[in-house]
Design an enzyme around this catalytic site. Structure first.
Site, PDB file in Angstrom:
ATOM      1  CG  LEU A  16      -2.145  -0.901   1.186  1.00  0.00           C
ATOM      2  CD1 LEU A  16      -2.953  -0.727   2.482  1.00  0.00           C
ATOM      3  CD2 LEU A  16      -3.035  -0.651  -0.025  1.00  0.00           C
ATOM      4  CE  LYS A  99       7.418 -11.191   1.590  1.00  0.00           C
ATOM      5  NZ  LYS A  99       6.934 -10.184   0.664  1.00  0.00           N
ATOM      6  CG  HIS A 136      10.634 -12.122  -2.318  1.00  0.00           C
ATOM      7  ND1 HIS A 136       9.838 -11.226  -2.996  1.00  0.00           N
ATOM      8  CD2 HIS A 136      11.556 -12.561  -3.211  1.00  0.00           C
ATOM      9  CE1 HIS A 136      10.276 -11.132  -4.243  1.00  0.00           C
ATOM     10  NE2 HIS A 136      11.322 -11.928  -4.400  1.00  0.00           N
ATOM     11  CG  LEU A 219      11.785  -8.764  -9.205  1.00  0.00           C
ATOM     12  CD1 LEU A 219      12.816  -8.054  -8.348  1.00  0.00           C
ATOM     13  CD2 LEU A 219      12.459  -9.841 -10.064  1.00  0.00           C
ATOM     14  CG  HIS A 251       7.068   0.744  -8.379  1.00  0.00           C
ATOM     15  ND1 HIS A 251       7.949   1.062  -7.371  1.00  0.00           N
ATOM     16  CD2 HIS A 251       6.915  -0.593  -8.318  1.00  0.00           C
ATOM     17  CE1 HIS A 251       8.323  -0.039  -6.736  1.00  0.00           C
ATOM     18  NE2 HIS A 251       7.701  -1.060  -7.286  1.00  0.00           N
ATOM     19  CB  ALA A 263      10.471  -5.311  -9.708  1.00  0.00           C
TER      20      ALA A 263
HETATM   21  C1  NCD Z   1       7.265  -5.465  -4.881  1.00  0.00           C
HETATM   22  C2  NCD Z   1       7.322  -3.998  -4.554  1.00  0.00           C
HETATM   23  O1  NCD Z   1       7.376  -3.181  -5.468  1.00  0.00           O
HETATM   24  O2  NCD Z   1       7.265  -3.639  -3.367  1.00  0.00           O
HETATM   25  N1  NCD Z   1       7.647  -5.646  -6.253  1.00  0.00           N
HETATM   26  C3  NCD Z   1       7.324  -6.682  -7.053  1.00  0.00           C
HETATM   27  O3  NCD Z   1       7.808  -6.749  -8.187  1.00  0.00           O
HETATM   28  N2  NCD Z   1       6.478  -7.614  -6.653  1.00  0.00           N
HETATM   29  C4  NCD Z   1       8.124  -6.228  -3.949  1.00  0.00           C
HETATM   30  C5  NCD Z   1       7.865  -7.703  -3.966  1.00  0.00           C
HETATM   31  O4  NCD Z   1       6.832  -8.181  -3.502  1.00  0.00           O
HETATM   32  O5  NCD Z   1       8.742  -8.433  -4.463  1.00  0.00           O
HETATM   33 ZN    ZN Z   2       5.057  -8.238  -2.948  1.00  0.00          ZN
END
Ligand code: NCD
Ligand code: ZN
Length: 347
Positions: A16, A99, A136, A219, A251, A263
């Protein structure tokens, strides 16, 4: 079937963010989901119970009036995590899970765990107290090919860990491979996996379709088609170990459309429509409720939401972007297209 009524889903993996970005993206998640696991990878990360409580307050303040959305807070595990604080936070009901990001695995993970054995004393305490661990699932060893990082993680880190801590509840977040699916199906009790909508929709070719496409970069990275098909079989099989976790990860366009783009995909506005489309394409709409609304609460030991939602088979246009404080834009996954399902949330 032109409409489907199910218990309200929860989202077991959400980013968030904070500040203006939080205000911009929270409404989409709160509009559809009853609860969500809130990822702690802020800058700086949420590492203590006090920080999680303060962050929860900021989320509650940013909620649209009248919303009953419930954020479920997590702590970010570092080499210095204080086990006493984790357990106290969990017992106080503030912290729902911890996490673990391997250091440098993904966005804002530079505070992550450098060597998994450093986490073992904390994991022992979490196992005893019943605190779930969310992982992760990628190794960060630069020698390992980016497309192999999940499979190698399972072998080197995940498997030894779930054997050593045989009573620990563990989630393999955003599983993306056949190997991951196979592992979860065969694993001991207490092991589950979240699956994103986008990893069910596209394979790695999408990232390079006619040029480099940053809005398909996340990712773990999307894999070959055989892996996408394995994920589709897993979620539509009815196996209770697989549950909904969107990994919605906004993002700004500026941050993604760059020489070194971030990512993460912002999927929240189309997440339920996308899952419904996948289950429909697989002829498995009857399995959607288990995946979206029942399996997650069961894994985490929480009640199923009493509220219901109805998914209507209806074409709906998705805006390209959402604005952040009128200054920056976040591209919405599938934005500028129509999706085939509309979500109605009942009172
Ligand atoms: C996530 C992020 O932007 O916080 N990015 C992603 O590519 N999923 C981080 C994550 O969950 O790996
Ligand atoms: Zn994530």
């Amino acid at each position: 079937m032109n409409s489907l009524t199910i218990h309200q889903p929860d989202d077991w993996h959400v980013h968030l963010r904070d500040g203006d970005m939080l205000k911009a993206v929270l409404p989409a998640t709160a509009a559809h989901f009853g609860r969500a696991i809130i990822m702690p990878n802020l800058v700086p990360p949420v590492v203590t119970t006090a920080q999680a409580e303060a962050y929860r307050g900021r989320i509650q303040t940013a909620l649209p009036t009248g919303s009953e959305f419930m954020p479920l807070m997590t702590l970010y595990m570092t080499d210095d995590t204080d086990a006493d604080d984790v357990i106290a936070g969990y017992q106080a009901g503030v912290v729902k899970a911890v996490k673990l990001y391997p250091q440098h695995a993904t966005t804002n993970s530079h505070f992550g765990i450098s060597d998994i054995t450093r986490a073992y004393p904390v994991l022992e305490r979490m196992e005893a107290a019943g605190v779930p661990l969310l992982m992760h699932g990628e190794v960060t060893d630069p020698q390992v090919d980016i497309f192999d990082r999940e499979a190698v993680f399972l072998e080197r880190i995940f498997d030894p860990l779930v054997r050593r801590f045989a009573g620990l509840k563990v989630t393999l977040e955003h599983v993306t491979t056949q190997e991951g699916v196979d592992y979860i199906i065969a694993a001991r009790a207490g092991i589950g996996a979240s699956v994103t909508p986008h990893h069910l929709m596209f394979n790695r070719n999408a990232i390079f379709q006619g040029g480099i496409r940053p809005h398909y970069y996340c990712l773990p990275i999307a894999k070959r088609e055989q892996h996408r098909l394995a994920l589709r079989r897993a979620v539509t099989s009815g196996n209770p170990r697989f549950f909904l976790g969107t990994d919605t990860a906004p993002h700004t366009r500026t941050a993604k459309e760059a020489a070194c783009g971030c990512a993460g995909l912002y999927v929240a506005p189309v997440a339920l429509a996308t899952y419904a489309q996948v289950f429909d394409e697989e002829g498995a709409l009857d399995k959607l409720e288990a995946f979206a609304s029942l399996n997650g609460p069961r894994h985490y030991g929480m009640p199923v939401n009493a509220r219901r939602i109805t998914l209507h088979r209806e074409q709906r246009f998705v805006a390209e972007d959402v604005s952040v404080a009128g200054e920056e834009a976040v591209h919405i996954y599938r934005g500028g297209e129509s999706v085939g399902w509309r979500v109605e949330v009942h009172a």
